[in-house]
Enzyme design. Structure first.
Site, PDB file in Angstrom:
ATOM      1  N   LYS A 172       0.726  -1.096  -0.044  1.00  6.93           N
ATOM      2  CA  LYS A 172      -0.096   0.118   0.071  1.00  6.93           C
ATOM      3  C   LYS A 172       0.859   1.365   0.075  1.00  6.93           C
ATOM      4  CE  LYS A 172      -3.284   2.866   0.248  1.00  6.93           C
ATOM      5  NZ  LYS A 172      -4.140   3.501   1.071  1.00  6.93           N
ATOM      6  N   LYS A 240       1.677  11.576   5.943  1.00  5.52           N
ATOM      7  CA  LYS A 240       1.490  10.258   6.667  1.00  5.52           C
ATOM      8  C   LYS A 240       2.197   8.962   6.185  1.00  5.52           C
ATOM      9  CE  LYS A 240      -1.794   7.676   7.212  1.00  5.52           C
ATOM     10  NZ  LYS A 240      -2.353   6.484   6.811  1.00  5.52           N
TER      11      LYS A 240
END
Ligand code: NA7
Length: 292
Positions: A172, A240
């Site tokens: 991911k 992030k």
């Protein structure tokens, strides 16, 4: 559908994902840190849990979609966390984008009490969550992937098994690295092109007719052309992920100088107050740097 589903994390993505369980007839219980955000689903027929522990106790499978590793720390490991409500046979499916290390810690903790966890980060953003067409990538035991497929297909259209716990989390982060490069490349191109007198429409037309076309350029380029920066995926959350990827690349000893530079542009966009806008708004930081 008899599998009792618990859903934790009713943000931009989670609120849309959870709704599919109700629509498909699963018994659904929900929990969110800010309780008000659960109201809509409760009115639509979901039960409300007072804590993650109570959510786990009321469910066979808990699905979560929260921001980051700190949110998982609270959701899973707090005294009233999911782990405290887990028992033999309990299943945890986390769709958040977190570090591979945190994902491994989570899986080990659930296995230690006879339960199990599958990491299943998703891609497809707000529209995919709404339509139930998210792509999932999974990490953990293959048998658990197969077992949880009916749960995953309630809100997704495809789930690709990546390997052991941590590998889907890594995958991911790689995906969001590719997105970062595509977005940065397009924004730099559009800004310099406009300075040269080219229109955004012409540039997008050429890009989309080319061998390097991607639906992503249409999606984000179209938003930039319309100056539509409504959030599908926030700059805060992409930073992030860039930060998690850079930490993982440092651990693995694989330098990512391009990503490090791109993260700085996104950090600048946050500093300029665009953190809660869609990632397409990074173009505003590129424009400012160009005095455009
Ligand atoms: P949002 O819309 O920012 O939603 C984040 C959710 O995470 C929301 O339910 C938050 O609860 C929850 N959250 C954040 N921090 C915590 C802590 N510390 N404890 C418990 N819950 C928390 O993000 P998206 O829906 O766009 O994205 C979610 C994930 O999918 C993320 O990993 C992305 O990278 C991909 P709140 O409502 O603020 O109380």
């Amino acid at each position: 559908m008899t599998t009792r589903i618990g859903f934790a994390g009713l943000g931009l993505m989670g609120s849309r994902m959870a709704r599919h369980f109700l629509e498909k007839g699963f018994p659904l219980t929900v929990w969110n840190r800010t309780p008000e955000k659960a109201q809509e689903l409760v009115l639509a027929g979901a039960a409300r849990a007072a804590s993650p522990k109570a959510l786990a106790q009321a469910s066979d499978v808990v699905v979560s979609c929260v921001s980051d590793p700190a949110a998982i720390e609270r959701l899973v490991f707090a005294a009233d966390g999911l782990l405290a409500g887990a028992r033999s046979g309990f299943r945890y499916l986390d769709t958040s984008t977190i570090s591979p290390e945190m994902s491994q810690r989570v899986a080990e903790a659930f296995r230690a009490v006879g339960a199990d966890a599958l990491e299943a980060p998703v891609t497809g953003s707000k529209l995919g969550a709404e339509k139930g067409t998210l792509l999932l990538m999974t990490g953990g035991r293959r048998e658990l992937h197969d077992e949880l497929l009916p749960v995953m297909m309630a809100f997704g259209s495809k789930a690709i098994y990546c390997g052991e716990t941590g590998q889907a989390a890594t995958m991911k982060l790689i995906g969001n690295t590719v997105i970062s490069f595509m977005l940065e490349g397009m924004c730099e191109g559009l800004v310099v092109g406009q300075k040269a007198g080219l229109s955004i429409e012409t540039m997008l037309e050429v890009i989309m007719a080319s061998g390097f076309a991607s639906p992503y350029y249409n999606f984000k380029g179209g938003a930039i052309a319309r100056r539509d920066f409504e959030q599908h995926f926030s700059i805060d959350l992409l930073v992030k992920d860039q930060t998690l990827m850079l930490a993982e690349s440092a651990r693995l000893g694989a330098p990512m100088p391009g990503l490090a530079a791109i993260r700085e542009v996104h950090q600048a966009a946050r500093a300029q107050g665009f953190g809660q806008e869609d990632i397409a708004a990074v173009v505003k930081a590129v424009e400012r740097a160009a005095g455009a």
